[in-house]
Design a protein around this motif. Structure first.
Motif, PDB file in Angstrom:
ATOM      1  N   LYS A   2       0.814  -1.208   0.000  1.00  0.00           N
ATOM      2  CA  LYS A   2       0.000   0.000   0.000  1.00  0.00           C
ATOM      3  C   LYS A   2       0.850   1.261   0.000  1.00  0.00           C
ATOM      4  CE  LYS A   2      -3.662  -2.317   2.622  1.00  0.00           C
ATOM      5  NZ  LYS A   2      -4.437  -2.330   3.893  1.00  0.00           N
ATOM      6  N   SER A   3       2.087   1.158   0.465  1.00  0.00           N
ATOM      7  CA  SER A   3       2.944   2.334   0.620  1.00  0.00           C
ATOM      8  C   SER A   3       4.192   2.203  -0.247  1.00  0.00           C
ATOM      9  CB  SER A   3       3.352   2.511   2.085  1.00  0.00           C
ATOM     10  OG  SER A   3       2.204   2.667   2.907  1.00  0.00           O
ATOM     11  N   ILE A   4       4.505   3.281  -0.954  1.00  0.00           N
ATOM     12  CA  ILE A   4       5.689   3.309  -1.817  1.00  0.00           C
ATOM     13  C   ILE A   4       6.643   4.381  -1.296  1.00  0.00           C
ATOM     14  CG2 ILE A   4       6.571   3.630  -4.150  1.00  0.00           C
ATOM     15  CD1 ILE A   4       3.808   2.874  -5.185  1.00  0.00           C
ATOM     16  N   LEU A   5       7.888   3.963  -1.042  1.00  0.00           N
ATOM     17  CA  LEU A   5       8.912   4.866  -0.524  1.00  0.00           C
ATOM     18  C   LEU A   5       9.908   5.138  -1.655  1.00  0.00           C
ATOM     19  CD1 LEU A   5       7.527   3.643   1.974  1.00  0.00           C
ATOM     20  CD2 LEU A   5       9.780   3.426   3.032  1.00  0.00           C
ATOM     21  N   ALA A 153       6.254  -3.296   7.513  1.00  0.00           N
ATOM     22  CA  ALA A 153       7.306  -3.409   6.500  1.00  0.00           C
ATOM     23  C   ALA A 153       6.833  -4.171   5.267  1.00  0.00           C
ATOM     24  CB  ALA A 153       8.539  -4.072   7.093  1.00  0.00           C
ATOM     25  N   HIS A 154       6.065  -5.235   5.460  1.00  0.00           N
ATOM     26  CA  HIS A 154       5.644  -6.054   4.325  1.00  0.00           C
ATOM     27  C   HIS A 154       4.627  -5.334   3.433  1.00  0.00           C
ATOM     28  CE1 HIS A 154       2.399  -6.957   7.225  1.00  0.00           C
ATOM     29  NE2 HIS A 154       1.651  -7.150   6.151  1.00  0.00           N
ATOM     30  N   GLU A 155       4.108  -4.206   3.898  1.00  0.00           N
ATOM     31  CA  GLU A 155       3.150  -3.434   3.114  1.00  0.00           C
ATOM     32  C   GLU A 155       3.811  -2.292   2.344  1.00  0.00           C
ATOM     33  OE1 GLU A 155       0.264  -2.112   5.971  1.00  0.00           O
ATOM     34  OE2 GLU A 155      -0.945  -3.928   5.741  1.00  0.00           O
ATOM     35  N   ALA A 156       5.145  -2.239   2.380  1.00  0.00           N
ATOM     36  CA  ALA A 156       5.862  -1.119   1.763  1.00  0.00           C
ATOM     37  C   ALA A 156       6.918  -1.625   0.783  1.00  0.00           C
ATOM     38  CB  ALA A 156       6.516  -0.253   2.832  1.00  0.00           C
ATOM     39  N   VAL A 157       7.249  -0.763  -0.182  1.00  0.00           N
ATOM     40  CA  VAL A 157       8.325  -1.049  -1.132  1.00  0.00           C
ATOM     41  C   VAL A 157       9.187   0.201  -1.266  1.00  0.00           C
ATOM     42  CG1 VAL A 157       6.833  -0.407  -3.070  1.00  0.00           C
ATOM     43  CG2 VAL A 157       8.899  -1.747  -3.513  1.00  0.00           C
ATOM     44  N   TYR A 202       7.592   4.902 -16.817  1.00  0.00           N
ATOM     45  CA  TYR A 202       6.264   4.484 -17.280  1.00  0.00           C
ATOM     46  C   TYR A 202       5.933   3.053 -16.853  1.00  0.00           C
ATOM     47  CZ  TYR A 202       6.242   8.609 -20.326  1.00  0.00           C
ATOM     48  OH  TYR A 202       6.273   9.898 -20.803  1.00  0.00           O
ATOM     49  N   ASP A 203       6.968   2.281 -16.519  1.00  0.00           N
ATOM     50  CA  ASP A 203       6.769   0.867 -16.192  1.00  0.00           C
ATOM     51  C   ASP A 203       6.698   0.597 -14.696  1.00  0.00           C
ATOM     52  OD1 ASP A 203       6.817   0.161 -18.906  1.00  0.00           O
ATOM     53  OD2 ASP A 203       9.013   0.070 -18.908  1.00  0.00           O
ATOM     54  N   ILE A 204       6.687   1.634 -13.866  1.00  0.00           N
ATOM     55  CA  ILE A 204       6.690   1.431 -12.413  1.00  0.00           C
ATOM     56  C   ILE A 204       5.460   0.640 -11.965  1.00  0.00           C
ATOM     57  CG2 ILE A 204       6.498   2.576 -10.169  1.00  0.00           C
ATOM     58  CD1 ILE A 204       8.318   4.769 -11.228  1.00  0.00           C
ATOM     59  N   LYS A 205       4.292   1.008 -12.450  1.00  0.00           N
ATOM     60  CA  LYS A 205       3.073   0.308 -12.035  1.00  0.00           C
ATOM     61  C   LYS A 205       3.158  -1.176 -12.364  1.00  0.00           C
ATOM     62  CE  LYS A 205      -0.778   0.295 -14.398  1.00  0.00           C
ATOM     63  NZ  LYS A 205      -2.093   0.625 -15.027  1.00  0.00           N
ATOM     64  N   LYS A 206       3.601  -1.490 -13.559  1.00  0.00           N
ATOM     65  CA  LYS A 206       3.727  -2.890 -13.967  1.00  0.00           C
ATOM     66  C   LYS A 206       4.754  -3.617 -13.118  1.00  0.00           C
ATOM     67  CE  LYS A 206       4.837  -5.784 -17.983  1.00  0.00           C
ATOM     68  NZ  LYS A 206       5.242  -5.773 -19.419  1.00  0.00           N
ATOM     69  N   ALA A 207       5.878  -2.960 -12.822  1.00  0.00           N
ATOM     70  CA  ALA A 207       6.935  -3.587 -12.028  1.00  0.00           C
ATOM     71  C   ALA A 207       6.450  -3.866 -10.608  1.00  0.00           C
ATOM     72  CB  ALA A 207       8.171  -2.689 -12.000  1.00  0.00           C
ATOM     73  N   LEU A 208       5.629  -2.973 -10.079  1.00  0.00           N
ATOM     74  CA  LEU A 208       5.102  -3.179  -8.720  1.00  0.00           C
ATOM     75  C   LEU A 208       4.246  -4.441  -8.655  1.00  0.00           C
ATOM     76  CD1 LEU A 208       4.085   0.474  -7.784  1.00  0.00           C
ATOM     77  CD2 LEU A 208       5.874  -0.881  -6.688  1.00  0.00           C
ATOM     78  N   SER A 209       3.547  -4.730  -9.734  1.00  0.00           N
ATOM     79  CA  SER A 209       2.657  -5.911  -9.732  1.00  0.00           C
ATOM     80  C   SER A 209       3.429  -7.207  -9.678  1.00  0.00           C
ATOM     81  CB  SER A 209       1.760  -5.877 -10.980  1.00  0.00           C
ATOM     82  OG  SER A 209       2.528  -6.070 -12.157  1.00  0.00           O
ATOM     83  N   SER A 210       4.749  -7.166  -9.969  1.00  0.00           N
ATOM     84  CA  SER A 210       5.550  -8.380  -9.942  1.00  0.00           C
ATOM     85  C   SER A 210       6.109  -8.681  -8.555  1.00  0.00           C
ATOM     86  CB  SER A 210       6.695  -8.269 -10.952  1.00  0.00           C
ATOM     87  OG  SER A 210       7.642  -7.291 -10.542  1.00  0.00           O
TER      88      SER A 210
END
Length: 211
Positions: A2-5, A153-157, A202-210
């Protein structure tokens, strides 16, 4: 997640001209050997305390060196910066998807806030966490964000361009997304724990899904 750092230098912005100019100014003022452009690039990412700690042993000398750097950077260097192409659009997309966005950087916190404000993207972030006298290593900055915001921690990247971001992520238990348009290398990111790699904003959203 849920959280992006987000890291700042080399991830959101190309700040190398201002940082390198500030180091050149500081090294000249402190009568240290001037560095090559390649060597200056390695100073982007680590805390100033670490960089100047290689040249001075006493804490008061290190603090003086940091002040010298920041005297230039606060007046000129902070303005010598540009957004990477696609970053503003990527941040808006993540906002629209209801991610909570933060900045976790080893840059001096007042300078980080000023830079993001001048670039017009600070409104995308819930809060900016930067270097302070209490915490300046990336892991400590990340931990401060997680603790103050009540984030598991497990909810963040952590999204960053150098090994320091990946190491900080490993130490704090957050997921790790390395980006290759900044100052680090693909090999270094992978070696230090990147779980996924992104080659363009532009690929951040896609990379997050992996992750």
């Amino acid at each position: 997640m849920k959280s992006i750092l987000f890291d700042l230098d080399g991830t959101l912005v190309n700040s190398s001209p201002g940082i390198k100019a500030a180091f050149n100014y500081a090294f000249e003022k402190l009568q240290l050997p001037l560095q090559t452009d390649k060597q200056l690039s390695t100073f982007i990412g680590p805390p100033l305390e670490v960089t100047f700690g290689h040249y001075f042993e006493q804490s008061d000398e290190v603090n003086h060196a940091i002040k010298t750097f920041r005297d230039y950077y606060g007046e000129k260097g902070v303005h010598q910066v540009s957004l990477y192409t696609g970053i503003a659009e990527a941040l808006q997309e993540l906002n629209d998807l209801n991610y909570s966005l933060f900045v976790t950087t080893s840059k001096h916190q007042p300078m980080a806030n000023l830079m993001l404000t001048e670039l017009g993207i600070i409104s995308h972030f819930k809060k900016v966490y930067g270097s302070t006298p209490e915490y300046f290593h990336k892991a400590d900055v990340i931990k401060a964000c997680l603790t103050e915001q009540g984030i598991q921690a497990h909810e963040a990247v952590i999204i960053g361009d150098t090994k320091f971001d990946m190491i900080g992520g490993q130490k704090t238990g957050v997921r790790r997304l390395g980006v290759t348009w900044g100052f680090g290398s693909l090999e270094s990111l992978q070696e230090h724990g990147a779980e996924s790699i992104c080659h363009h904003p532009y690929d951040i959203k896609k990379a997050l899904s992996s992750l």
